[in-house]
Design a protein around this motif. Structure first.
Motif, PDB file in Angstrom:
ATOM      1  N   LEU A   1      43.597  52.373  43.171  1.00 40.05           N
ATOM      2  CA  LEU A   1      42.646  53.228  43.883  1.00 40.05           C
ATOM      3  C   LEU A   1      42.366  52.710  45.285  1.00 40.05           C
ATOM      4  O   LEU A   1      41.593  53.324  46.030  1.00 40.05           O
ATOM      5  N   GLY A   2      42.976  51.584  45.656  1.00 41.58           N
ATOM      6  CA  GLY A   2      42.727  50.979  46.958  1.00 41.58           C
ATOM      7  C   GLY A   2      41.544  50.028  46.959  1.00 41.58           C
ATOM      8  O   GLY A   2      41.090  49.613  48.024  1.00 41.58           O
ATOM      9  N   ILE A   3      41.042  49.670  45.775  1.00 44.92           N
ATOM     10  CA  ILE A   3      39.872  48.797  45.655  1.00 44.92           C
ATOM     11  C   ILE A   3      40.319  47.345  45.533  1.00 44.92           C
ATOM     12  O   ILE A   3      41.213  47.018  44.738  1.00 44.92           O
TER      13      ILE A   3
ATOM     14  N   ARG B   1      23.387  45.666  44.859  1.00 38.69           N
ATOM     15  CA  ARG B   1      24.438  45.800  45.873  1.00 38.69           C
ATOM     16  C   ARG B   1      24.557  47.276  46.267  1.00 38.69           C
ATOM     17  O   ARG B   1      24.732  48.142  45.418  1.00 38.69           O
ATOM     18  N   ALA B   2      24.513  47.529  47.558  1.00 36.81           N
ATOM     19  CA  ALA B   2      24.609  48.905  48.054  1.00 36.81           C
ATOM     20  C   ALA B   2      25.928  49.556  47.639  1.00 36.81           C
ATOM     21  O   ALA B   2      26.012  50.781  47.491  1.00 36.81           O
ATOM     22  N   LEU B   3      26.943  48.748  47.426  1.00 37.74           N
ATOM     23  CA  LEU B   3      28.259  49.249  47.049  1.00 37.74           C
ATOM     24  C   LEU B   3      28.212  50.103  45.789  1.00 37.74           C
ATOM     25  O   LEU B   3      28.994  51.049  45.630  1.00 37.74           O
ATOM     26  N   PHE B   4      27.279  49.788  44.870  1.00 33.52           N
ATOM     27  CA  PHE B   4      27.224  50.468  43.580  1.00 33.52           C
ATOM     28  C   PHE B   4      26.040  51.428  43.461  1.00 33.52           C
ATOM     29  O   PHE B   4      25.698  51.858  42.353  1.00 33.52           O
ATOM     30  N   ALA B   5      25.419  51.762  44.577  1.00 29.34           N
ATOM     31  CA  ALA B   5      24.225  52.614  44.533  1.00 29.34           C
ATOM     32  C   ALA B   5      24.540  54.047  44.109  1.00 29.34           C
ATOM     33  O   ALA B   5      23.725  54.707  43.476  1.00 29.34           O
TER      34      ALA B   5
ATOM     35  N   PHE C   1      36.409  48.703  50.305  1.00 31.43           N
ATOM     36  CA  PHE C   1      35.723  48.633  49.012  1.00 31.43           C
ATOM     37  C   PHE C   1      36.231  47.361  48.324  1.00 31.43           C
ATOM     38  O   PHE C   1      37.348  47.322  47.811  1.00 31.43           O
ATOM     39  N   ALA C   2      35.418  46.327  48.343  1.00 31.68           N
ATOM     40  CA  ALA C   2      35.818  45.031  47.779  1.00 31.68           C
ATOM     41  C   ALA C   2      34.648  44.411  47.043  1.00 31.68           C
ATOM     42  O   ALA C   2      33.498  44.498  47.492  1.00 31.68           O
ATOM     43  N   PHE C   3      34.923  43.800  45.900  1.00 27.49           N
ATOM     44  CA  PHE C   3      33.877  43.116  45.146  1.00 27.49           C
ATOM     45  C   PHE C   3      34.499  42.077  44.220  1.00 27.49           C
ATOM     46  O   PHE C   3      35.725  42.052  44.016  1.00 27.49           O
ATOM     47  N   GLU C   4      33.637  41.213  43.665  1.00 32.47           N
ATOM     48  CA  GLU C   4      34.079  40.121  42.791  1.00 32.47           C
ATOM     49  C   GLU C   4      33.561  40.339  41.369  1.00 32.47           C
ATOM     50  O   GLU C   4      32.410  40.721  41.169  1.00 32.47           O
ATOM     51  N   ILE C   5      34.423  40.069  40.394  1.00 30.01           N
ATOM     52  CA  ILE C   5      34.023  40.088  38.982  1.00 30.01           C
ATOM     53  C   ILE C   5      33.855  38.644  38.546  1.00 30.01           C
ATOM     54  O   ILE C   5      34.824  37.869  38.552  1.00 30.01           O
ATOM     55  N   LEU C   6      32.644  38.265  38.176  1.00 30.62           N
ATOM     56  CA  LEU C   6      32.314  36.883  37.820  1.00 30.62           C
ATOM     57  C   LEU C   6      32.486  36.681  36.316  1.00 30.62           C
ATOM     58  O   LEU C   6      31.932  37.435  35.506  1.00 30.62           O
ATOM     59  N   LEU C   7      33.226  35.648  35.936  1.00 27.94           N
ATOM     60  CA  LEU C   7      33.478  35.333  34.530  1.00 27.94           C
ATOM     61  C   LEU C   7      33.067  33.893  34.226  1.00 27.94           C
ATOM     62  O   LEU C   7      32.998  33.055  35.126  1.00 27.94           O
ATOM     63  N   VAL C   8      32.839  33.612  32.940  1.00 31.23           N
ATOM     64  CA  VAL C   8      32.456  32.265  32.528  1.00 31.23           C
ATOM     65  C   VAL C   8      33.477  31.632  31.603  1.00 31.23           C
ATOM     66  O   VAL C   8      33.429  30.434  31.353  1.00 31.23           O
ATOM     67  N   GLN C   9      34.424  32.413  31.075  1.00 26.55           N
ATOM     68  CA  GLN C   9      35.453  31.886  30.190  1.00 26.55           C
ATOM     69  C   GLN C   9      36.830  32.346  30.652  1.00 26.55           C
ATOM     70  O   GLN C   9      37.026  33.542  30.940  1.00 26.55           O
TER      71      GLN C   9
ATOM     72  N   LYS D   1      44.171  51.099  51.523  1.00 31.23           N
ATOM     73  CA  LYS D   1      42.883  50.479  51.214  1.00 31.23           C
ATOM     74  C   LYS D   1      41.798  51.552  51.186  1.00 31.23           C
ATOM     75  O   LYS D   1      41.759  52.442  52.046  1.00 31.23           O
ATOM     76  N   LEU D   2      40.910  51.453  50.227  1.00 29.87           N
ATOM     77  CA  LEU D   2      39.778  52.367  50.146  1.00 29.87           C
ATOM     78  C   LEU D   2      38.693  51.886  51.089  1.00 29.87           C
ATOM     79  O   LEU D   2      38.238  50.736  50.994  1.00 29.87           O
TER      80      LEU D   2
END
Length: 607
Positions: free
Chosen positions: A472-474, A333-337, A447-455, A438-439
């Protein structure tokens, strides 16, 4: 070739005599080939702990009785009995019916002893290895295990197996059958002393069984194996039972003595860890490894088994590397480059508060990819480390040479403002700014993203992190999915950030290519979850693989550790160094716990 004839020369013809002697030496046969003797085991460096003729490993009870059943649990369902391919999700214990050429001991850094292979032959430079198979090694249908099976196993796993096999065995140049029970692996040029042991871990599969079957597809037909157990029955997605093979050919081997003592091993599937915990306390299964600090501290207070003495709860220290658990960035993801962005997000995770408030202060902060071991980097680089790091100066973060890596810390009181101010400075340097709370980047994109969880248990840990990011506006969101969907998304790198664990051994080697090597970054189903593509990291992995001795291996691993850490590929979380276990008191166990931790398959049912 006949001996060199004696030339008839004058007494004073010394120079001519010397010339003829030199020519004779050049024409003489080559020095006799190195004599290689069969041995019972191999160590990565030095000699294995257990000598020829040893009776059993030190951490087993060789007189352990056989019989009874152990009931275990797994989270999520399953849909395939083929554990060697990327498709499908196999059940827990799916490897029990299968054996390897050699087997690791649990109380050494990295030593292997013959299992299917009765002996092994390796030259001093370890450029090839020959395995001599045991005449009595048998498949469950009674047919002998042969060199044809070994050749087939290697070829089919590389061609159709999980991608990890292609990386793990990439340095094998050729495998050939020498005789009915004798097979040789030749390795590509290079200095990798680990290769004979890597090949020793090869799962051996029956060639005759797979003829006419497609190895690459999922199956609910139990594949033929040669191990101590075979599938006795199952209900897909819910339960599976393995039964001990009564005439198992390896039962009396030193490497199997005192192990696999249960007549039956049953795994039941549960939707999540909360349901599984209540099922355990109700007596639905027998043995549980507790991975949640809160549950360990509070959830067993009302367990009747603990109150009336029918249950046990204990933590056993281990010396195995904890590896790295952390929030992993998807670098695709370019967001984290930008490394400044990754470093900024790391400043928003408050471990001290999390540990104190949610974990009852049970954990240690992870500051190494090889935590809880001598392989973890400490202080500044040693001379041996600098020897491999200096040629990479300019390609790796300068902090590698000047500072010890330490994750951001707080007072644990919930006040994270100093860290957030530092994070905002980094984000501004990277071109981000706050507009209306907003950042956004230079083009106004948020600046937006998803944290994927399994539990679901991870939500209470992750949501405070999300709240810090919002300051931080994220815009970070949390999504919890079922295990099947989670696996599919991870296999195809369909995520922004994920909680991931990279386990480590006491002797790192080829597996590091799969973890962080550039070639593995785009391999679907591979272990390079973060998508790391870094030539300096590739070079350091090669240095680790080619380490000639233990001292050098430790130094080179620490150097790799520093470069991974200072690139901020993950936000490190925590580790423990303990096996936290609870069980219904129906089992006996050996007196010794090896360095690798508790080995449940050395336990037995009490008479």
């Amino acid at each position: 070739m006949p001996p060199c004839p004696q030339a008839r020369l004058a007494p004073n013809s010394g120079p001519m005599r010397a010339l003829i002697l030199a020519l004779c030496l050049l024409l003489a046969p080559a020095v006799a080939a190195e004599t290689v003797h069969p041995v019972h085991g191999l160590a990565m460096h030095g000699a294995p702990k257990y000598g020829p003729g040893f009776k059993h490993f030190d951490y087993v009870n060789p007189e352990a009785p056989k019989g009874g059943e152990i009931r275990l649990a797994e989270i999520g369902g399953w849909d395939s009995l083929n554990p060697f391919i990327v498709k499908g999700d196999p059940p827990a214990g799916a490897d029990l019916p299968f054996e390897t050429l050699m087997v690791n001991s649990a109380d050494e850094a990295f030593s292997e002893y013959g299992l299917i292979a009765e002996s092994v032959e390796v030259p001093a430079d370890r450029s090839w290895v020959i395995f001599n198979l045991r005449p009595k090694a048998r498949w469950h249908d009674g047919k002998p295990i042969t060199a044809d099976d070994v050749v087939f196993s290697f070829e089919v796993l590389k061609a159709k197996g999980h991608p990890r096999y292609r990386f793990y065995y990439a340095a094998v140049d050729k495998v050939e059958k020498l005789a009915e029970r004798r097979v040789r692996f030749a390795f590509k040029p290079g200095d990798n002393r680990e290769l004979p042991l890597i090949v020793g871990q090869l799962p051996i599969l029956p060639r005759h069984y797979w003829q006419g079957r497609d190895f690459a597809v999922t199956t609910l037909e139990p594949p033929l194996g040669s191990g101590p157990y075979k599938v006795a029955g199952f209900d897909t997605q819910h339960t599976i039972t393995y039964e001990r093979v009564k005439d198992y050919w390896g039962a009396d081997l030193a490497v199997r003595k005192g192990e696999y003592n249960f007549d039956r091993i049953r795994y039941d599937s549960y939707r999540d860890t909360t349901v599984a915990l209540e099922a355990f306390k109700a007596g639905e299964y027998d043995w549980r490894s507790e991975n949640e600090a809160k549950k360990w501290a509070t959830a067993y207070e009302d367990w009747t088994g603990l109150k009336d003495g029918r249950g046990r709860k204990n933590a056993f220290a281990n010396q195995r590397p904890a590896g790295m658990q952390g929030y992993a960035f998807n670098l695709r993801r370019a967001l984290f480059a930008d490394i400044r962005v990754r470093r900024a997000l790391g400043l928003a995770f408050d471990f001290e508060w999390t540990n104190k408030t949610l974990f009852y202060s049970q954990y240690k902060r992870t500051a190494s990819y090889f935590a809880n071991s001598e392989l973890a980097s400490l202080g500044l680089p040693s001379p041996l480390e600098l020897k491999v790091l200096e040629p990479l100066r300019g390609q790796i973060p300068p902090e590698v040479f000047t500072a010890e890596f330490k994750p951001p810390a707080t007072e644990g009181d919930g006040n994270i403002r100093p860290n957030l101010r530092a994070a905002m400075r980094l984000l501004e340097e990277a071109g981000w700014r706050v507009v209306d709370g907003k950042l956004v980047d230079g083009a106004g994109r948020p600046f937006a993203f998803e944290i994927l969880l399994v539990q679901p248990a991870w939500e209470r840990i992750t949501l405070p992190f999300v709240r810090n990011l919002s300051r931080l506006g994220i815009e970070a969101s949390v999504r919890t999915v079922d295990p099947a969907q989670y696996k599919n998304r991870i296999d195809h790198f369909d995520f922004d950030m994920v909680v991931h664990v990279w386990g480590q051994s006491q002797s790192p080697g080829n597996e590091q290519l799969g973890y962080w090597g550039s070639e593995s970054a785009d391999e679907a189903g591979g272990q390079n979850v973060a998508g790391i593509k870094n030539k300096a990291v590739d070079a350091l992995i090669e240095q680790v693989i080619s380490a000639p001795d233990r001292e050098t291996l430790v130094a080179r691993t620490r150097a790799l550790d520093r470069v991974l850490l200072w690139n901020h590929y993950v936000i490190p979380q925590w580790h423990l160094g303990l096996d936290r276990l609870v069980w219904w008191d129906k089992f006996g166990m050996p007196d010794t716990v090896p360095a690798s931790g508790v080995q449940v398959m050395t336990w037995w049912v009490k008479k």
